[in-house]
Design an enzyme around this catalytic site. Structure first.
Site, PDB file in Angstrom:
ATOM      1  N   CYS A 114      16.155  -7.205   5.472  1.00 23.63           N
ATOM      2  CA  CYS A 114      15.713  -7.294   4.074  1.00 23.63           C
ATOM      3  C   CYS A 114      16.443  -6.313   3.148  1.00 23.63           C
ATOM      4  O   CYS A 114      16.448  -6.482   1.936  1.00 23.63           O
ATOM      5  CB  CYS A 114      14.211  -7.073   3.984  1.00 23.63           C
ATOM      6  SG  CYS A 114      13.287  -8.381   4.790  1.00 23.63           S
ATOM      7  N   HIS A 250      13.121  -5.309  -3.785  1.00 27.03           N
ATOM      8  CA  HIS A 250      13.028  -6.335  -2.747  1.00 27.03           C
ATOM      9  C   HIS A 250      11.647  -6.976  -2.864  1.00 27.03           C
ATOM     10  O   HIS A 250      10.643  -6.287  -3.037  1.00 27.03           O
ATOM     11  CB  HIS A 250      13.207  -5.699  -1.373  1.00 27.03           C
ATOM     12  CG  HIS A 250      12.865  -6.600  -0.233  1.00 27.03           C
ATOM     13  ND1 HIS A 250      13.356  -7.885  -0.143  1.00 27.03           N
ATOM     14  CD2 HIS A 250      12.079  -6.414   0.852  1.00 27.03           C
ATOM     15  CE1 HIS A 250      12.880  -8.446   0.959  1.00 27.03           C
ATOM     16  NE2 HIS A 250      12.103  -7.579   1.582  1.00 27.03           N
ATOM     17  N   ASN A 280       9.091 -13.791   0.700  1.00 22.63           N
ATOM     18  CA  ASN A 280      10.132 -12.833   1.089  1.00 22.63           C
ATOM     19  C   ASN A 280      11.331 -13.608   1.621  1.00 22.63           C
ATOM     20  O   ASN A 280      11.265 -14.209   2.683  1.00 22.63           O
ATOM     21  CB  ASN A 280       9.560 -11.896   2.161  1.00 22.63           C
ATOM     22  CG  ASN A 280      10.549 -10.847   2.620  1.00 22.63           C
ATOM     23  OD1 ASN A 280      11.733 -10.903   2.281  1.00 22.63           O
ATOM     24  ND2 ASN A 280      10.072  -9.898   3.390  1.00 22.63           N
TER      25      ASN A 280
HETATM   26  N1  COA Z   1      -4.498 -15.486   6.939  1.00 24.48           N
HETATM   27  C1  COA Z   1      -5.727 -15.022   7.228  1.00 24.48           C
HETATM   28  N2  COA Z   1      -5.925 -13.899   7.957  1.00 24.48           N
HETATM   29  C2  COA Z   1      -4.834 -13.244   8.397  1.00 24.48           C
HETATM   30  C3  COA Z   1      -3.539 -13.690   8.136  1.00 24.48           C
HETATM   31  C4  COA Z   1      -3.383 -14.859   7.369  1.00 24.48           C
HETATM   32  N3  COA Z   1      -2.195 -15.357   7.059  1.00 24.48           N
HETATM   33  N4  COA Z   1      -2.664 -12.826   8.695  1.00 24.48           N
HETATM   34  C5  COA Z   1      -3.388 -11.860   9.293  1.00 24.48           C
HETATM   35  N5  COA Z   1      -4.703 -12.119   9.133  1.00 24.48           N
HETATM   36  C6  COA Z   1      -5.846 -11.364   9.627  1.00 24.48           C
HETATM   37  C7  COA Z   1      -5.522 -10.544  10.843  1.00 24.48           C
HETATM   38  O1  COA Z   1      -5.574 -11.340  12.014  1.00 24.48           O
HETATM   39  C8  COA Z   1      -6.610  -9.510  10.808  1.00 24.48           C
HETATM   40  O2  COA Z   1      -7.794 -10.088  11.331  1.00 24.48           O
HETATM   41  P1  COA Z   1      -8.781  -9.233  12.269  1.00 24.48           P
HETATM   42  O3  COA Z   1      -9.250  -8.108  11.392  1.00 24.48           O
HETATM   43  O4  COA Z   1      -9.813 -10.229  12.605  1.00 24.48           O
HETATM   44  O5  COA Z   1      -7.922  -8.768  13.411  1.00 24.48           O
HETATM   45  C9  COA Z   1      -6.839  -9.273   9.314  1.00 24.48           C
HETATM   46  O6  COA Z   1      -6.247 -10.401   8.656  1.00 24.48           O
HETATM   47  C10 COA Z   1      -6.213  -7.986   8.796  1.00 24.48           C
HETATM   48  O7  COA Z   1      -4.885  -7.907   9.317  1.00 24.48           O
HETATM   49  P2  COA Z   1      -3.884  -6.817   8.820  1.00 24.48           P
HETATM   50  O8  COA Z   1      -2.554  -7.085   9.441  1.00 24.48           O
HETATM   51  O9  COA Z   1      -4.471  -5.450   8.972  1.00 24.48           O
HETATM   52  O10 COA Z   1      -3.861  -7.197   7.270  1.00 24.48           O
HETATM   53  P3  COA Z   1      -3.114  -6.493   6.090  1.00 24.48           P
HETATM   54  O11 COA Z   1      -4.056  -6.181   4.997  1.00 24.48           O
HETATM   55  O12 COA Z   1      -2.218  -5.393   6.582  1.00 24.48           O
HETATM   56  O13 COA Z   1      -2.206  -7.677   5.536  1.00 24.48           O
HETATM   57  C11 COA Z   1       0.104  -8.325   5.707  1.00 24.48           C
HETATM   58  C12 COA Z   1      -1.270  -8.285   6.377  1.00 24.48           C
HETATM   59  C13 COA Z   1       1.097  -8.915   6.685  1.00 24.48           C
HETATM   60  C14 COA Z   1      -0.007  -9.184   4.469  1.00 24.48           C
HETATM   61  C15 COA Z   1       0.493  -6.896   5.307  1.00 24.48           C
HETATM   62  O14 COA Z   1       0.341  -6.026   6.390  1.00 24.48           O
HETATM   63  C16 COA Z   1       1.909  -6.815   4.838  1.00 24.48           C
HETATM   64  O15 COA Z   1       2.292  -7.417   3.867  1.00 24.48           O
HETATM   65  N6  COA Z   1       2.707  -5.975   5.489  1.00 24.48           N
HETATM   66  C17 COA Z   1       4.091  -5.775   5.142  1.00 24.48           C
HETATM   67  C18 COA Z   1       4.855  -6.890   5.698  1.00 24.48           C
HETATM   68  C19 COA Z   1       6.181  -7.006   5.098  1.00 24.48           C
HETATM   69  O16 COA Z   1       6.320  -7.095   3.909  1.00 24.48           O
HETATM   70  N7  COA Z   1       7.179  -7.060   5.947  1.00 24.48           N
HETATM   71  C20 COA Z   1       8.490  -7.305   5.591  1.00 24.48           C
HETATM   72  C21 COA Z   1       9.114  -6.067   5.125  1.00 24.48           C
HETATM   73  S1  COA Z   1      10.737  -6.468   4.724  1.00 24.48           S
END
Ligand code: COA
Length: 323
Positions: A114, A250, A280
């Site tokens: 990224c 980004h 993304n």
């Molecule tokens: N829909 C519904 N629920 C979802 C889900 C989706 N698409 N994806 C994950 N969940 C659930 C998880 O399973 C978890 O459930 P649980 O509590 O029963 O285990 C819950 O949501 C919380 O998961 P978590 O990963 O802690 O959520 P979060 O608030 O961190 O949000 C992201 C998840 C991926 C949106 C967030 O972590 C994120 O954006 N991270 C950065 C990722 C990124 O940008 N990466 C690329 C960098 S270049």
């Protein structure tokens, strides 16, 4: 007099096919509401069957050339940032070279996921400042959906396909220091590769693999690393966040974007947000957002732009430039 690099034009391209959050909710257990609340994303674009990264890159690059008023034959360097090349080799940039019919010169790929566009920009700028090339295309293009595990709701909702490009020109310059491409700060930390990676590769599994990520851990590192990179470029130049006309980050997640802008004291109205429209797109996201800022008439010639990114590796960085 020293050589300095200027951005002469921008262009971008998104594949026609759109995948909405509602479409994804029919594939995995998720909802439009969850995706929008946690990421800001409303939809993403998906490359057509047979549409390759080089096709997307070439379309974005052709638009950037048109905006710059240049012909493909004027270009002597192509640096393409991608994680999703057409083939393991040759470099996808060489396919773009052939498709566009650019002039004699060099074309190669840069892989920093990224953050790839910022690494490509820094590479092209450095080569051009040495006088090795005079007109370049720097492109970020991805068919990222091809490495997505469509049964993993933690990643499949986050990514999309697309491409963006800038045309650079290097000139002898004795004007002010804060013109054209001003400075870059790029870094990696290979000890964090287990938090965001692809579980396949040429020399490990002999497969392409799928994206794996510990989203919440990536999120925390993103805000810290990006803020440090931005502070580094500002400190080096003596500029402050108040001098910035447009923040073109980004586009990974609206919450990361907001978090960084808040930490750096950049007001919301100066932040370019396109993640809502195309998710993304990895290395493509900064040039896509930049082209959006230019074509909507927000970013104008002379404006000071701050860009940042963070991705797998980890890799991260920031760039400061004037349009
Ligand atoms: N829909 C519904 N629920 C979802 C889900 C989706 N698409 N994806 C994950 N969940 C659930 C998880 O399973 C978890 O459930 P649980 O509590 O029963 O285990 C819950 O949501 C919380 O998961 P978590 O990963 O802690 O959520 P979060 O608030 O961190 O949000 C992201 C998840 C991926 C949106 C967030 O972590 C994120 O954006 N991270 C950065 C990722 C990124 O940008 N990466 C690329 C960098 S270049």
């Amino acid at each position: 007099m020293a050589r300095r690099t200027f951005i002469r034009g921008t262009g971008s391209y998104l594949p026609e096919r759109v995948l909405t959050n509602a479409d994804l909710a029919r594939m995995v257990e998720t909802s439009d509401e969850w995706i929008q609340e946690r990421t800001g994303i409303r939809k993403r674009h998906v490359a057509a069957d047979g549409e390759m990264t080089s096709d997307i890159a070439s379309k974005a690059a052709a638009r950037a050339l048109e905006a710059a008023g240049m012909a493909a034959s004027d270009i002597d360097l192509i640096v393409l940032a991608t994680t999703t090349p057409d083939q393991t080799f040759p470099a996808t940039a060489t396919a773009v070279q052939a498709k566009l019919g650019t002039g004699p010169g060099a074309a190669f790929d840069v892989q920093a996921v990224c953050s790839g566009f910022l690494f490509a920009l820094a590479t092209a700028d450095s080569l051009m400042k040495q006088g090795l090339f005079s007109r370049a295309l720097v492109i970020g293009a991805e068919t990222f959906t091809r490495i997505i595990d469509w049964s993993d709701r933690g990643t499949c909702v986050l990514f999309g396909d697309g491409g963006g490009a800038v045309v650079l020109e290097s000139v002898e310059w004795d004007g002010p220091e804060d013109a054209g491409i001003i400075t870059h700060h790029v870094r990696t930390d290979g000890t964090k590769s287990d938090l965001l990676y692809v579980d396949g590769g040429v020399s490990s599994t002999g497969t392409v693999g799928h994206v794996r990520m510990e989203g919440n851990k990536v999120f925390r590192h993103a805000v810290t690393n990006i803020s440090a990179a931005v502070e580094a470029v500002l400190q080096e130049t003596g500029l402050t966040s108040a001098d910035i006309d447009w923040f073109v980050p980004h586009q990974a997640n609206k919450r990361i974007l907001d978090g960084v802008a808040k930490k750096l004291d950049i007001p919301e109205e100066k932040v370019i947000v396109t993640v809502t429209e195309h998710a993304n797109t990895s290395a493509a996201s900064i040039p896509l957002a930049l082209d959006h800022a230019v074509r909507t008439g927000k970013a104008k010639p002379g404006d000071l732009i701050l860009s940042e990114a963070m991705g797998g590796g980890f890799s991260w960085g920031a760039s400061l430039f004037r349009l």
